[in-house]
Design an enzyme around this catalytic site. Structure first.
Site, PDB file in Angstrom:
ATOM      1  N   SER A 285      -6.671   5.220  -0.167  1.00  0.00           N
ATOM      2  CA  SER A 285      -6.983   3.919  -0.753  1.00  0.00           C
ATOM      3  C   SER A 285      -8.468   3.630  -0.613  1.00  0.00           C
ATOM      4  O   SER A 285      -9.080   3.916   0.428  1.00  0.00           O
ATOM      5  CB  SER A 285      -6.182   2.814  -0.056  1.00  0.00           C
ATOM      6  OG  SER A 285      -4.796   3.068  -0.137  1.00  0.00           O
TER       7      SER A 285
ATOM      8  N   ASP B 252       0.813  -1.220   0.000  1.00  0.00           N
ATOM      9  CA  ASP B 252       0.000   0.000   0.000  1.00  0.00           C
ATOM     10  C   ASP B 252       0.846   1.270   0.000  1.00  0.00           C
ATOM     11  O   ASP B 252       0.310   2.370  -0.012  1.00  0.00           O
ATOM     12  CB  ASP B 252      -0.926  -0.016   1.229  1.00  0.00           C
ATOM     13  CG  ASP B 252      -1.988   1.076   1.195  1.00  0.00           C
ATOM     14  OD1 ASP B 252      -2.543   1.334   0.111  1.00  0.00           O
ATOM     15  OD2 ASP B 252      -2.259   1.676   2.247  1.00  0.00           O
TER      16      ASP B 252
ATOM     17  N   GLN C 114      -5.147  -2.023  -6.974  1.00  0.00           N
ATOM     18  CA  GLN C 114      -5.718  -1.094  -5.999  1.00  0.00           C
ATOM     19  C   GLN C 114      -6.336   0.095  -6.711  1.00  0.00           C
ATOM     20  O   GLN C 114      -5.795   0.581  -7.708  1.00  0.00           O
ATOM     21  CB  GLN C 114      -4.645  -0.586  -5.037  1.00  0.00           C
ATOM     22  CG  GLN C 114      -5.168   0.363  -3.970  1.00  0.00           C
ATOM     23  CD  GLN C 114      -4.051   0.913  -3.096  1.00  0.00           C
ATOM     24  OE1 GLN C 114      -3.379   1.863  -3.480  1.00  0.00           O
ATOM     25  NE2 GLN C 114      -3.843   0.324  -1.939  1.00  0.00           N
TER      26      GLN C 114
END
Length: 290
Positions: A232, A207, A282
């Protein structure tokens, strides 16, 4: 092992407060909220502790629902959705202040032989020839929107040796380029031989930089620079082959699309000897401040 890595391992060592309920500590990220990779990794730890040890994580799918409060613990509740002969499925909800902040579904599988093929590893320089974060970040101190940002970034990444192959977004702000980026990473110290730990550590790191490629396409420096606002939204990973997170891994990232205030990043993670270990996708909020 570094003190920072010890601290991160402590974060991932959840307290079991009931059979399928766990509690984890929090800490602030570069911005004043819990780092999404921390929540994802802790949720996967919780899920993994409810499956037999002969079943390894092979995929996860997650949604970030609310910003995490770094001043409060996070409670992870695991639902044992299914235990089959080969696969086990778990659902995890992370809760703070009575509200869900994160939702994860993960699947685990016993080892099987099967068909084998993979995409080739792209070219990349030897990671040992690239500068560390502590060496690279001070070069861009004048780009950041707040004083002390370099120190905060270095501290936030101290558990992981993460090295950019090319200049990061904050190093080339104002200069649009191909929406592709590469970083090498490994933990700053050896890890125990627990496969779940290595998978969770890779989840934590995944991430950190995945949406960089979105920023590169538009010449934006990022959240630390202050020319975009981001977070995110969802995150998915597939673990294809065994790997160690304390050995060099190449994170090859690109962005196929940005629209509607959202940007998509997709990536492949390879071991240094060229094995495709992980695929990551993502989507995140990427907004230009008004």
């Amino acid at each position: 092992m570094s003190t920072a890595l010890d601290s991160l391992l402590d974060l991932l060592d959840l307290e079991r407060i009931e059979q399928d309920i766990f509690r984890g500590a929090s800490r602030s990220a570069v911005v004043p909220r819990v780092f999404g990779g921390q929540v994802a990794a802790q949720a996967l730890v919780a899920a993994g502790r409810t499956v037999p040890v002969d079943r390894s994580a092979h995929s996860l799918h997650a949604y970030f629902l609310r910003m995490g409060d770094p001043g409060a613990p996070i409670v992870y509740t695991v639902d044992r959705i299914r235990d089959g002969r080969s696969f086990a499925t778990r659902r995890v909800v992370a809760v703070q202040h009575g509200q869900p902040i994160f939702h994860l579904s993960a699947s685990f599988q016993t080892y099987e032989d099967g068909l084998e093929h993979q995409a080739d590893m792209p070219p990349a320089p030897d990671p040992e020839t690239l500068p560390t974060a502590a060496e690279m970040l001070p070069r861009y101190a004048d780009r950041f929107s707040e004083p002390g940002m370099v120190d905060r970034l270095v501290e936030a990444r101290a558990a992981v040796d993460l090295r950019y192959v090319d200049a990061p977004p904050f190093g080339t702000a104002g200069e649009p380029r191909e929406p592709r980026s590469q970083v090498w990473f490994r933990t700053n110290g050896k890890l125990a031989d627990d496969p779940l730990l290595h998978v969770c550590m890779a989840t934590y790191v995944s991430d950190m930089t995945l949406l960089d490629s979105v920023l590169l396409a538009h010449g934006r420096g990022g959240w630390a620079v202050g020319d975009v606002v981001g977070a995110s939204l969802d995150h998915a990973m597939w673990f294809h082959r065994p790997f160690r997170a304390d050995e060099w891994l190449l994170y090859d990232q690109e962005s196929p699309s940005a629209s509607g205030g959202r940007g998509l990043g997709q990536a492949r993670i390879y071991t240094q000897d060229g094995r495709l270990a992980i695929t990551v996708i993502q989507e995140g909020v990427v907004r230009v401040p008004r």
